[in-house]
Design a protein around this motif. Sequence first.
Motif, mmCIF file in Angstrom:
data_model
loop_
_atom_site.group_PDB
_atom_site.id
_atom_site.type_symbol
_atom_site.label_atom_id
_atom_site.label_comp_id
_atom_site.label_asym_id
_atom_site.label_seq_id
_atom_site.Cartn_x
_atom_site.Cartn_y
_atom_site.Cartn_z
ATOM 1 N N ARG A 290 -33.348 107.024 -41.171
ATOM 2 C CA ARG A 290 -33.969 105.707 -41.543
ATOM 3 C C ARG A 290 -33.018 104.907 -42.906
ATOM 4 O O ARG A 290 -32.700 103.913 -42.870
ATOM 5 C CB ARG A 290 -35.368 105.688 -41.756
ATOM 6 C CG ARG A 290 -35.981 104.518 -41.942
ATOM 7 C CD ARG A 290 -37.445 104.415 -42.153
ATOM 8 N NE ARG A 290 -38.189 104.824 -41.011
ATOM 9 C CZ ARG A 290 -38.892 106.046 -40.867
ATOM 10 N NH1 ARG A 290 -38.644 106.957 -41.874
ATOM 11 N NH2 ARG A 290 -39.356 106.503 -39.848
ATOM 12 N N GLN B 273 -38.682 108.564 -32.118
ATOM 13 C CA GLN B 273 -38.866 108.148 -33.575
ATOM 14 C C GLN B 273 -37.709 107.839 -34.320
ATOM 15 O O GLN B 273 -37.264 106.891 -35.080
ATOM 16 C CB GLN B 273 -39.588 109.147 -34.394
ATOM 17 C CG GLN B 273 -41.367 109.107 -34.386
ATOM 18 C CD GLN B 273 -41.934 109.980 -35.172
ATOM 19 O OE1 GLN B 273 -41.746 111.328 -35.194
ATOM 20 N NE2 GLN B 273 -42.618 109.310 -36.019
ATOM 21 N N LYS C 275 -35.989 104.722 -33.123
ATOM 22 C CA LYS C 275 -36.545 103.634 -33.817
ATOM 23 C C LYS C 275 -36.052 103.657 -35.414
ATOM 24 O O LYS C 275 -36.115 102.370 -36.153
ATOM 25 C CB LYS C 275 -38.177 103.511 -33.568
ATOM 26 C CG LYS C 275 -38.579 103.356 -32.109
ATOM 27 C CD LYS C 275 -39.934 103.322 -32.309
ATOM 28 C CE LYS C 275 -40.289 102.814 -30.750
ATOM 29 N NZ LYS C 275 -41.893 102.646 -30.529
ATOM 30 N N ALA C 276 -35.815 104.655 -35.916
ATOM 31 C CA ALA C 276 -35.339 104.723 -37.280
ATOM 32 C C ALA C 276 -33.912 104.375 -37.420
ATOM 33 O O ALA C 276 -33.502 104.270 -38.825
ATOM 34 C CB ALA C 276 -35.671 106.099 -37.809
ATOM 35 N N GLU D 16 -35.398 99.821 -34.295
ATOM 36 C CA GLU D 16 -36.465 98.863 -34.250
ATOM 37 C C GLU D 16 -37.552 98.866 -35.493
ATOM 38 O O GLU D 16 -37.910 97.765 -36.038
ATOM 39 C CB GLU D 16 -37.222 99.341 -33.151
ATOM 40 C CG GLU D 16 -38.177 98.074 -32.602
ATOM 41 C CD GLU D 16 -38.909 98.534 -31.361
ATOM 42 O OE1 GLU D 16 -38.590 97.705 -30.316
ATOM 43 O OE2 GLU D 16 -39.813 99.373 -31.315
ATOM 44 N N ASP D 17 -37.851 100.175 -35.916
ATOM 45 C CA ASP D 17 -38.881 100.212 -37.017
ATOM 46 C C ASP D 17 -38.023 100.141 -38.273
ATOM 47 O O ASP D 17 -38.800 99.453 -39.368
ATOM 48 C CB ASP D 17 -39.321 101.767 -36.906
ATOM 49 C CG ASP D 17 -40.478 102.035 -35.969
ATOM 50 O OD1 ASP D 17 -40.729 101.029 -35.320
ATOM 51 O OD2 ASP D 17 -40.542 103.158 -35.626
ATOM 52 N N LYS E 170 -38.265 96.547 -39.494
ATOM 53 C CA LYS E 170 -39.514 95.747 -39.675
ATOM 54 C C LYS E 170 -39.572 95.830 -41.113
ATOM 55 O O LYS E 170 -40.319 95.129 -41.764
ATOM 56 C CB LYS E 170 -40.292 96.495 -38.853
ATOM 57 C CG LYS E 170 -40.390 96.070 -37.188
ATOM 58 C CD LYS E 170 -41.511 97.133 -36.680
ATOM 59 C CE LYS E 170 -41.276 96.615 -35.047
ATOM 60 N NZ LYS E 170 -42.406 97.495 -34.519
ATOM 61 N N SER E 171 -39.233 96.963 -41.833
ATOM 62 C CA SER E 171 -39.595 97.316 -43.157
ATOM 63 C C SER E 171 -38.595 96.877 -44.149
ATOM 64 O O SER E 171 -37.422 96.462 -43.629
ATOM 65 C CB SER E 171 -40.123 98.678 -43.348
ATOM 66 O OG SER E 171 -39.092 99.403 -42.809
#
Length: 436
Positions: free
Chosen positions: A360, A386, A389-390, A431-432, A435-436
């Motif tokens: 990530r 996971q 998405k990271a 994707e994740d 977002k952050s």
Amino acid sequence: MFRICARTGGLRALHGAASRGFGTKATAPSRLRNVVWATSVAVLGGLGYVYVTDTRAGVHKYVATPLIRLLDPEDAHNLSIWCLKHGLGPVDRTDDADVLNIELWGKQMANPIGLAAGFDKNGEAIDGLFNLGFGAVEVGSITPHEQAGNPRPRLFRVDESRAVINRMGLNNDGAQVCGDRIKSRFWRMLAAQSRRQGETVASLAAGVNRSARADRLLGVNVSKSKASAPESYSDYVDGLNELGAYADYVVINVSCPNVKNIRAGADVAVLESTIAAVVRARNQMPDYRPPIVLKIGPDNDHDQRRLIAQLAVDYRVDGIIATNTTLSRPRDMVDPNEVGLQTGGLSGEPLRNMALETTRDMYRLTKGRIPIIGCGGISTAEDALQFAKAGASMVQIYSSMTYDGPGKVCEIKDGLVDLLKGRKWSDIVGEDAAKS
């Protein structure tokens, strides 16, 4: 008298004819039974063969793998390589779902699940591994010269945590031997394709992946010999020059925790000189120029990752593998037999969170401009999702096969198809992180 004899002879003749008649009637059911029996054996044998040689067959996970784990870990590993090398491994006979298809470095891949380096150190079982269903197989790590590695025992299982500890010490046959093996396989595969398709080997070589498979990639992981100076990068350049022409991507292993003279993973100055030299050597290759991928460790802090990411962007590295094994021992690792006291790199499920965090972080720090390959503790489809998405464009597995067998890659692929619910893998990458 003659009548009596004639009657007697006639009765004998009649009896003989009757006997022959009854004998003919008796053999028909017998022959039918033989045909039914032989057909049944052939059908059941064929079905049994198809079942046993299918990667999705439960016999591999619930029978074969537990039996193999009764052996010493390294002996079990060597047996697995031998079986795959000699065509005794199972085969994935199912086409990959379209939602798993990806493009990486301009090349098509049937699925984003790869095999991490360390399993096939010498490039002996490449096709046996592709047959398991991997989208990419990475061989190595390979050093310029043959190395015996560290003394045995050097490979340990932490069963309660589904983890592995190794201090193999980069044992391998050396770049020339491994290179000859990989080259020989490549041309042998092309010769076979040439006979089937009626095209010349030269025309096939111009457009085919170095894996010699249309939708699969072959990675080659190169590293340093133990005798080399800590700050030297020449071994990486030599490995690239020897092996790069036959690799879909080349991995620069700067993070192996079991070799003391690999400083590039911890020393930024050494890392920069190493990256610069390897990229320069790749750019000077006369014809084919493979993507260069950097393999980093999980123990770097955020500032170190930021510097690594900046170097990767500045020197236009083509990919980053996050991560190698760790020398640390996570607090939540279940280890009643204290196997974790053994020195060496830890892989498997306890590494997952560290590898996921690094994946990530590197995706964010590179702003998604460099493909990230997630590696470490991935054992389920949920894990793989996971990592995607990271920010992982592709993921790699290895240790989970120790516990679940050769069908693990298909288990993950099948699970991903369900989890994606019609979406494509490539659509959820990062994707994740975004977002952050």
